[in-house]
Scaffold this active site. Structure first.
Site, PDB file in Angstrom:
ATOM      1  N   GLY A  10     -21.572  16.312  46.915  1.00 25.76           N
ATOM      2  CA  GLY A  10     -21.900  14.988  47.460  1.00 25.76           C
ATOM      3  C   GLY A  10     -22.502  14.108  46.386  1.00 25.76           C
ATOM      4  N   ALA A  21     -28.305   8.425  30.380  1.00 24.48           N
ATOM      5  CA  ALA A  21     -29.341   8.948  29.470  1.00 24.48           C
ATOM      6  C   ALA A  21     -28.767  10.039  28.572  1.00 24.48           C
ATOM      7  CB  ALA A  21     -30.516   9.491  30.284  1.00 24.48           C
ATOM      8  N   ARG A  24     -26.330   8.311  25.945  1.00 21.04           N
ATOM      9  CA  ARG A  24     -26.966   7.492  24.896  1.00 21.04           C
ATOM     10  C   ARG A  24     -27.871   8.330  23.998  1.00 21.04           C
ATOM     11  NH1 ARG A  24     -27.942   1.476  27.422  1.00 21.04           N
ATOM     12  NH2 ARG A  24     -25.731   0.916  27.353  1.00 21.04           N
ATOM     13  N   ARG A  71     -15.238  17.939  46.056  1.00 21.66           N
ATOM     14  CA  ARG A  71     -15.516  19.319  46.477  1.00 21.66           C
ATOM     15  C   ARG A  71     -14.192  20.052  46.306  1.00 21.66           C
ATOM     16  NH1 ARG A  71     -20.516  18.589  48.993  1.00 21.66           N
ATOM     17  NH2 ARG A  71     -20.676  16.733  50.295  1.00 21.66           N
ATOM     18  N   ASP A 102     -26.457  22.747  45.157  1.00 18.55           N
ATOM     19  CA  ASP A 102     -26.438  24.220  45.103  1.00 18.55           C
ATOM     20  C   ASP A 102     -25.031  24.791  44.939  1.00 18.55           C
ATOM     21  OD1 ASP A 102     -25.950  23.137  47.615  1.00 18.55           O
ATOM     22  OD2 ASP A 102     -26.778  24.846  48.695  1.00 18.55           O
ATOM     23  N   THR A 124     -28.509  15.717  44.311  1.00 17.26           N
ATOM     24  CA  THR A 124     -28.157  15.792  45.736  1.00 17.26           C
ATOM     25  C   THR A 124     -29.251  15.092  46.525  1.00 17.26           C
ATOM     26  OG1 THR A 124     -27.897  17.249  47.667  1.00 17.26           O
ATOM     27  CG2 THR A 124     -29.167  18.150  45.845  1.00 17.26           C
ATOM     28  N   ASP A 126     -30.163  16.007  49.326  1.00 13.75           N
ATOM     29  CA  ASP A 126     -30.730  16.968  50.286  1.00 13.75           C
ATOM     30  C   ASP A 126     -32.084  17.579  49.908  1.00 13.75           C
ATOM     31  OD1 ASP A 126     -28.500  16.547  51.846  1.00 13.75           O
ATOM     32  OD2 ASP A 126     -27.462  18.379  51.224  1.00 13.75           O
ATOM     33  N   ASP A 128     -32.595  20.324  48.370  1.00 15.28           N
ATOM     34  CA  ASP A 128     -32.506  21.723  48.823  1.00 15.28           C
ATOM     35  C   ASP A 128     -32.364  22.704  47.662  1.00 15.28           C
ATOM     36  OD1 ASP A 128     -29.966  20.939  48.033  1.00 15.28           O
ATOM     37  OD2 ASP A 128     -28.947  21.702  49.804  1.00 15.28           O
ATOM     38  N   MET A 168     -29.265  13.194  57.248  1.00 13.22           N
ATOM     39  CA  MET A 168     -28.576  14.275  56.530  1.00 13.22           C
ATOM     40  C   MET A 168     -29.584  15.299  56.003  1.00 13.22           C
ATOM     41  SD  MET A 168     -25.472  12.516  54.457  1.00 13.22           S
ATOM     42  CE  MET A 168     -23.912  12.181  55.261  1.00 13.22           C
ATOM     43  N   ARG A 170     -28.211  18.789  55.397  1.00 16.97           N
ATOM     44  CA  ARG A 170     -27.528  20.086  55.535  1.00 16.97           C
ATOM     45  C   ARG A 170     -28.498  21.120  56.092  1.00 16.97           C
ATOM     46  NH1 ARG A 170     -22.460  21.431  53.009  1.00 16.97           N
ATOM     47  NH2 ARG A 170     -22.575  19.754  51.499  1.00 16.97           N
ATOM     48  N   VAL A 249     -24.311   6.120  55.004  1.00 19.87           N
ATOM     49  CA  VAL A 249     -25.097   5.042  54.402  1.00 19.87           C
ATOM     50  C   VAL A 249     -26.244   5.641  53.569  1.00 19.87           C
ATOM     51  CG1 VAL A 249     -26.704   4.708  56.353  1.00 19.87           C
ATOM     52  CG2 VAL A 249     -26.031   2.767  54.971  1.00 19.87           C
ATOM     53  N   GLN A 250     -26.677   6.847  53.964  1.00 18.96           N
ATOM     54  CA  GLN A 250     -27.787   7.513  53.267  1.00 18.96           C
ATOM     55  C   GLN A 250     -27.434   7.933  51.845  1.00 18.96           C
ATOM     56  OE1 GLN A 250     -29.785  10.471  56.281  1.00 18.96           O
ATOM     57  NE2 GLN A 250     -27.721  10.040  56.968  1.00 18.96           N
TER      58      GLN A 250
HETATM   59  N1  LIG Z   1     -19.472  30.150  44.876  1.00 17.92           N
HETATM   60  C1  LIG Z   1     -18.930  29.169  44.146  1.00 17.92           C
HETATM   61  N2  LIG Z   1     -18.285  29.451  42.994  1.00 17.92           N
HETATM   62  C2  LIG Z   1     -17.718  28.485  42.238  1.00 17.92           C
HETATM   63  N3  LIG Z   1     -17.760  27.183  42.571  1.00 17.92           N
HETATM   64  C3  LIG Z   1     -18.397  26.834  43.704  1.00 17.92           C
HETATM   65  C4  LIG Z   1     -19.012  27.796  44.545  1.00 17.92           C
HETATM   66  N4  LIG Z   1     -19.566  27.150  45.602  1.00 17.92           N
HETATM   67  C5  LIG Z   1     -19.289  25.846  45.415  1.00 17.92           C
HETATM   68  N5  LIG Z   1     -18.588  25.649  44.289  1.00 17.92           N
HETATM   69  C6  LIG Z   1     -18.055  24.375  43.772  1.00 17.92           C
HETATM   70  O1  LIG Z   1     -19.014  23.352  43.858  1.00 17.92           O
HETATM   71  C7  LIG Z   1     -18.484  22.265  44.630  1.00 17.92           C
HETATM   72  C8  LIG Z   1     -19.581  21.499  45.276  1.00 17.92           C
HETATM   73  O2  LIG Z   1     -20.301  22.317  46.169  1.00 17.92           O
HETATM   74  P1  LIG Z   1     -20.928  21.712  47.500  1.00 17.92           P
HETATM   75  O3  LIG Z   1     -21.728  22.785  48.143  1.00 17.92           O
HETATM   76  O4  LIG Z   1     -19.859  21.082  48.301  1.00 17.92           O
HETATM   77  O5  LIG Z   1     -21.834  20.497  47.007  1.00 17.92           O
HETATM   78  P2  LIG Z   1     -23.210  20.484  46.189  1.00 17.92           P
HETATM   79  O6  LIG Z   1     -22.960  20.994  44.830  1.00 17.92           O
HETATM   80  O7  LIG Z   1     -23.552  19.045  46.181  1.00 17.92           O
HETATM   81  O8  LIG Z   1     -24.183  21.313  46.948  1.00 17.92           O
HETATM   82  C9  LIG Z   1     -17.522  22.966  45.576  1.00 17.92           C
HETATM   83  O9  LIG Z   1     -16.604  22.099  46.145  1.00 17.92           O
HETATM   84  C10 LIG Z   1     -16.868  23.950  44.635  1.00 17.92           C
HETATM   85  O10 LIG Z   1     -15.945  23.297  43.807  1.00 17.92           O
HETATM   86  O1  LIG Z   2     -19.385  14.320  52.216  1.00 15.19           O
HETATM   87  P1  LIG Z   2     -19.241  15.447  53.154  1.00 15.19           P
HETATM   88  O2  LIG Z   2     -18.277  16.456  52.621  1.00 15.19           O
HETATM   89  O3  LIG Z   2     -18.971  15.019  54.545  1.00 15.19           O
HETATM   90  O4  LIG Z   2     -20.628  16.227  53.191  1.00 15.19           O
HETATM   91  C1  LIG Z   2     -21.735  15.898  53.954  1.00 15.19           C
HETATM   92  C2  LIG Z   2     -22.909  16.607  53.352  1.00 15.19           C
HETATM   93  O5  LIG Z   2     -23.160  16.081  52.056  1.00 15.19           O
HETATM   94  C3  LIG Z   2     -24.524  15.760  51.926  1.00 15.19           C
HETATM   95  O6  LIG Z   2     -24.661  14.361  52.143  1.00 15.19           O
HETATM   96  C4  LIG Z   2     -24.992  16.062  50.528  1.00 15.19           C
HETATM   97  O7  LIG Z   2     -24.826  17.424  50.303  1.00 15.19           O
HETATM   98  P2  LIG Z   2     -24.471  18.031  48.905  1.00 15.19           P
HETATM   99  O8  LIG Z   2     -25.328  17.334  47.910  1.00 15.19           O
HETATM  100  O9  LIG Z   2     -24.774  19.497  49.027  1.00 15.19           O
HETATM  101  O10 LIG Z   2     -23.045  17.799  48.615  1.00 15.19           O
HETATM  102  C5  LIG Z   2     -25.226  16.536  53.028  1.00 15.19           C
HETATM  103  O11 LIG Z   2     -26.441  15.943  53.409  1.00 15.19           O
HETATM  104  C6  LIG Z   2     -24.185  16.486  54.110  1.00 15.19           C
HETATM  105  O12 LIG Z   2     -24.330  17.571  55.003  1.00 15.19           O
HETATM  106 MG   LIG Z   3     -25.614  21.128  48.483  1.00 17.50          MG
END
Ligand SMILES: Nc1ncnc2c1ncn2[C@@H]1O[C@H](COP(=O)(O)OP(=O)(O)O)[C@@H](O)[C@H]1O
Ligand SMILES: O=P(O)(O)OC[C@H]1O[C@](O)(COP(=O)(O)O)[C@@H](O)[C@@H]1O
Ligand SMILES: [Mg+2]
Length: 316
Positions: A10, A21, A24, A71, A102, A124, A126, A128, A168, A170, A249-250
Site C-alpha cells: 500500500g 532523500a 540526493r 502487490r 511487513d 505503511t 498501518d 504495524d 484502516m 489491517r 482517502v486515508q
Molecule cells: N512471504 C513473502 N515472500 C516474498 N514476498 C512477499 C511475501 N509477502 C509479501 N510479499 C511481497 O510484498 C508485497 C507487498 O506486501 P503487502 O503485505 O501487500 O503490503 P505491505 O508491504 O505494505 O505490508 C506483496 O504483494 C508481495 O509482492
Molecule cells: O489497497 P488494498 O489492496 O485494498 O489494501 C488495503 C490495505 O492497505 C492498507 O491501506 C495499507 O496496508 P499495507 O501498508 O500493508 O499495504 C491497509 O490499511 C488496508 O487494509
Molecule cells: Mg502491511
C-alpha cells in the site's frame, strides 16, 4: 555503488520524501541511484530508471509514490525472486532500498538471502511494524482521519447521533487508537482492544440516559459490518447511529511535516548504512533516534500492545 530503490505494498504519504532523500544524499556520497517501477513487479521486469537530483524536484509535497507500487503474490515464489536478482546483477546494482510494509519486508529478506544488500524503510499507514515507534505515512493518515472526525462530529452533534467511523490498519489498531484520542471518541474497537456489541450498546444506552448530545465510535477495519451495527445500535439503544467508512482517502494526500522529516531522515540513513557496509536490516525510529534491526527480527516479532489504550476510556 549502484543502489536501487522501490516502493511496495500500500502506498503511504512520505514515500516520495524518503526516495528524494536517498537519491540526493546518495548521489552526494558518490553512489548511482536507480528507481524501480511498481515494486517487485518492476524488479522482475527489469523496469529501472536512473534517478538524478533534478528528477526529485517538487516531489517532497506529493502523496503516493512517483515510482508506483504494487502487490505481487507471485513474488513469494523463489523463481521470481531469482529473476529479480538476475535483473539487478545485469545492471550491476548491488544495493536495494525497499520502502514498504511487513509483506514487502518478507520479499526484501528473500532478496537479502539471495545475496542482495538490502535496507528497508517502514512505509505503511498501518504502523504495524516491529522495531519502530512510527512508520512513514502513519501520521499523515492520522491527520486525515482526525480532520474527517471533526467534520463528522459537527453533523453528529447537530443531529444528536452516534457516529461510527471505520478506519484502516489491517491487523493493527494504532490508527484507530491515535484517532480516538485525537478526535475525542467515546468508544474504540480494534484488533487489540475488542469490545462486544452488547457492551458497546450498553455504554451508548447509558450515554443517552446521561443526555449526551453525540457519541463517536472508532473501529478498525475487519472488526464488524459497521453499517449493520449502526442499525442495531439505533434499534437497541435509542441512540440513532450512522456509519462512515473512511476508506482510501486515508492513504492519500500531501505528507505531514512529521512524515517529511521522518522520510528524509530514513532515506538518508539508508545511504549511511550502505556506507557503513551494513545491510539486511530494517530502519526504525525509537525515542526519536534512528535505529536498525535485522529484517528477520522485525518480521518475526509483533509490536507490544500500545500503552495508550487506557487513556481512551479515562477521558471519554
Ligand atoms: N512471504 C513473502 N515472500 C516474498 N514476498 C512477499 C511475501 N509477502 C509479501 N510479499 C511481497 O510484498 C508485497 C507487498 O506486501 P503487502 O503485505 O501487500 O503490503 P505491505 O508491504 O505494505 O505490508 C506483496 O504483494 C508481495 O509482492
Ligand atoms: O489497497 P488494498 O489492496 O485494498 O489494501 C488495503 C490495505 O492497505 C492498507 O491501506 C495499507 O496496508 P499495507 O501498508 O500493508 O499495504 C491497509 O490499511 C488496508 O487494509
Ligand atoms: Mg502491511
Amino acid at each position: 555503488m549502484k543502489i536501487a530503490i522501490l516502493t511496495s505494498g500500500g502506498d503511504a504519504p512520505g514515500m516520495n520524501v524518503a526516495i528524494r532523500a536517498a537519491v540526493r544524499y546518495g548521489i552526494k556520497k558518490g553512489h548511482e541511484i536507480y528507481g524501480v517501477y511498481s515494486g517487485y513487479v518492476g524488479l522482475i521486469k527489469g523496469d529501472f530508471v536512473k534517478l538524478d537530483h533534478k528528477r526529485m524536484s517538487g516531489i517532497i509535497s506529493m502523496g503516493g509514490t512517483f515510482l508506483k507500487t504494487a502487490r505481487l503474490e507471485e513474488f513469494k515464489d523463489a523463481k521470481f525472486q531469482e529473476k529479480a536478482v538476475e535483473n539487478l546483477k545485469k545492471k550491476g546494482i548491488e544495493g536495494l532500498i525497499v520502502i514498504g510494509g511487513d509483506g514487502s519486508y518478507r520479499g526484501a529478506l528473500a532478496l537479502h538471502n539471495l545475496g542482495v544488500k538490502v535496507v528497508t524503510i517502514p512505509g505503511t499507514i498501518d504502523n504495524d511494524i516491529y522495531g519502530t515507534d512510527y512508520t512513514l505515512g502513519f501520521h499523515t493518515a492520522l491527520d486525515t482521519i482526525v480532520s474527517a472526525m471533526d467534520k463528522l462530529r459537527d453533523t453528529s452533534v447537530s443531529h444528536q447521533r452516534c457516529s461510527i467511523i471505520e478506519v484502516m490498519g489491517r491487523n493493527c489498531g494504532d490508527l484507530a487508537l491515535y484517532a480516538a484520542i485525537s478526535g475525542g471518541a467515546e468508544i474504540l474497537v480494534t484488533p487489540e482492544h475488542k469490545l462486544s456489541k452488547e457492551d458497546i450498546i450498553a455504554s451508548l444506552t447509558q450515554y443517552k440516559k446521561e443526555d449526551r448530545t453525540h457519541a463517536i465510535v472508532v473501529v478498525t477495519e475487519h472488526q464488524m459490518d459497521v453499517f449493520e451495527f449502526a442499525k442495531e445500535i439505533t434499534e437497541k439503544s435509542k441512540f440513532t447511529s450512522v456509519a462512515t467508512i473512511l476508506g482510501y482517502v486515508q492513504r492519500g494526500g500531501s505528507p505531514s511535516a512529521q512524515d517529511r522529516i521522518l522520510g528524509t531522515r530514513m532515506g538518508a540513513y539508508a545511504i549511511d548504512l550502505f556506507d557503513q557496509k551494513i545491510s539486511g536490516v530494517a530502519i526504525g525510529i525509537e525515542n526519536d533516534r534512528l535505529v536498525y534491526l535485522p529484517i528477520g527480527v522485525v518480521i518475526n516479532n509483533k509490536r507490544p500492545v500500545n500503552p495508550l489504550y487506557k487513556l481512551v476510556t479515562e477521558v471519554s
